[in-house]
Design a protein around this motif. Structure first.
Motif: not given
Ligand SMILES: O=C(O)CCC(=O)C(=O)O
Length: 270
Positions: A115, A56, A63, A185-186, A196, A147, A145
């Protein structure tokens, strides 16, 4: 840092998009110099950062969290007037930052499971509770990548099939994507060689607990010296009857020696 100014008509267009599709893209809001400056600061934080250690979070994604403790460069983004107006359109005038983080998706990353960003508030159905924004500090494309979103999925209180068709957000550097926290989304897969880079400022209603604890994460002495609008958006405020300390405004609890100066002339401080 310079921001493009949106007209009232443009704001109305984005408000309608947020309501109808659950997301909107404001293109090229930050100028090139501003993007360079943000990258210079955030790259320093990323150099020492390891990749995530689960699917995930992304094993090819970096990050960094608790950003407002680490730099003042983002204060201008937090208070950028057009984005604040759009966030408040869904969350009301007391909207506050919930969590700030970077999302740097490197080549070879696979797509994240789709999610909702408000899934941890276990109330269904509900009005918008969360608005997320992701500022593009590189271009976002289908290949790198960008979103992925399921348009309109914020309107259903039933879980979306995680294999539901999604579309990739493509936007130039300096743009910002905003979405209702109910939108599925993800992060996308990155099949290129270039990373990215997204910067996410995620907001919630003023009466909710913030996802990242901004009271323990930030140094109160630093917060006490920030402008009023930054303090408020970081959650150092009262929302109706939520947020008091000992019956008074929370800034009263910070540093008695500076509060006299801070509160001199501030309307409604008590
Ligand atoms: O990096 C993205 O474009 C979205 C990432 C995301 O939705 C998340 O990590 O919860």
């Amino acid at each position: 840092m310079r921001f493009r100014t949106l007209t009232d008509e443009e704001i109305a267009h984005h408000e309608a998009q947020l309501e109808r599709d659950g997301y909107t893209i404001v293109t090229s809001l930050i100028d090139d110099a501003g993007c360079d400056r943000l990258r210079a600061c955030l790259d320093t934080l990323h150099d020492a950062q390891a990749f995530g250690d689960n699917d995930f979070a992304g094993t090819r994604t970096k990050r960094v969290f608790n950003l407002f403790a680490k730099t003042r460069e983002l204060d201008a983004l937090l208070t950028e007037p057009s984005v604040v107006r759009l966030v408040r359109h869904l969350l009301g005038p007391e909207a506050q930052l919930s969590i700030a983080s970077t999302m740097e998706i490197h080549g070879g990353e696979t797509a994240q499971a789709i999610h909702q960003d408000d899934a941890y508030f276990p109330v269904r159905p509900h009005p918008p509770l969360v608005v997320n924004t992701i500022w593009a500090l590189t271009p976002f494309t289908d290949a790198n990548g960008g979103t992925r979103v399921v348009p309109g999925s914020h309107l259903s209180s039933d879980p979306v099939d995680t294999r539901a068709p999604s579309i990739a957000i493509e936007m130039p550097r300096g743009s910002v994507l905003l979405w209702d926290g109910q939108l599925w989304h993800g992060g996308g897969a990155n099949v290129t060689q270039e990373a990215r880079f997204g910067l996410s400022l995620n907001y919630c209603r003023g009466w909710l607990r913030q996802q990242e604890n901004q009271y323990l994460g930030l140094d109160p002495q630093v917060v006490s010296l920030l402008p009023d609008d930054v303090q408020k958006l970081l959650g150092y405020d009262i929302c109706q009857f939520v947020g008091w300390v000992d019956g008074r405004h929370p800034m009263r609890a910070i540093l008695p020696d500076v509060r006299t100066r801070i509160y001199a002339g501030r309307r409604g401080a008590d």
